[in-house]
Design a protein around this motif. Sequence first.
Motif, PDB file in Angstrom:
ATOM      1  N   VAL A  73      29.088  54.103 -39.879  1.00 12.00           N
ATOM      2  CA  VAL A  73      29.882  53.527 -40.960  1.00 12.00           C
ATOM      3  C   VAL A  73      30.715  54.603 -41.655  1.00 12.00           C
ATOM      4  N   SER A  74      30.164  55.816 -41.820  1.00  5.55           N
ATOM      5  CA  SER A  74      30.913  56.874 -42.506  1.00  5.55           C
ATOM      6  C   SER A  74      32.075  57.382 -41.661  1.00  5.55           C
ATOM      7  N   ASP A 129      25.949  58.648 -38.594  1.00  4.35           N
ATOM      8  CA  ASP A 129      26.255  57.455 -39.375  1.00  4.35           C
ATOM      9  C   ASP A 129      27.595  56.888 -38.920  1.00  4.35           C
ATOM     10  N   GLU A 166      33.532  49.315 -36.314  1.00  2.00           N
ATOM     11  CA  GLU A 166      32.280  50.019 -36.011  1.00  2.00           C
ATOM     12  C   GLU A 166      32.033  50.075 -34.505  1.00  2.00           C
ATOM     13  N   GLN A 192      35.548  44.810 -39.831  1.00  2.00           N
ATOM     14  CA  GLN A 192      34.589  45.901 -40.012  1.00  2.00           C
ATOM     15  C   GLN A 192      33.684  46.035 -38.782  1.00  2.00           C
ATOM     16  N   GLU A 193      33.194  44.924 -38.259  1.00  2.00           N
ATOM     17  CA  GLU A 193      32.344  44.977 -37.064  1.00  2.00           C
ATOM     18  C   GLU A 193      33.108  45.532 -35.864  1.00  2.00           C
ATOM     19  N   ALA A 234      33.927  55.416 -39.730  1.00  2.00           N
ATOM     20  CA  ALA A 234      34.937  54.362 -39.603  1.00  2.00           C
ATOM     21  C   ALA A 234      35.944  54.509 -40.736  1.00  2.00           C
TER      22      ALA A 234
END
Length: 189
Positions: free
Chosen positions: A121-122, A119, A93, A89-90, A124
């Motif tokens: 995160v949205s 944003d 991002e 996840q990192e 990704a």
Amino acid sequence: MADDPQSTPGNGPEDDQGASGTGTATKPTSGTGKDGEGDQADAVKSAETARAAAEKRATEAEQEAARLRRSNAATKGTDLDALRAEVRQEFTEALVRAELRAAAAGKLRDPADALALLDVVSLAGSGGDIDAAAVAAAVDQLVKDKPYLAVADQDGSAPSWGDVGAGPRDTAEPEPATPLDRLRRAYEA
């Protein structure tokens, strides 16, 4: 014979034989009524008891450590999966941030504005994939919503804001020479 050193208490033969003069000497005793060898036996016995208790505690501690090692080994697989997911996840991002900077490079004055206002995160993807079209659409929407962030137009001019009444002005009349002339001009108009 009061001056005789043999007759003073503690120096006579009756002290060696006991207070009554029976001839039996008393041995020093402890408070329990046992002799010196009994005290040593009690000390050895208590030392053995303490040693046995310490060995029992050490054995219990070793068993607890082994139990904890087995427990950690059993949960280690799920921990590795969680760590992998977190790292993935990192990394995703970070890739989205790089894609945002690249997409905003030609459209925004400062590409870091896209990182601050959008944003990450949205944008990704769930599997670690990045949708470049979604990133470009988000940057275009940002330029549309906040045109003051956009780069200068093709001709080099900034986006037009109209006359806001600030900055130097070309005046048709020369500046008055004295403050009194300035006041006269202000009240004449």
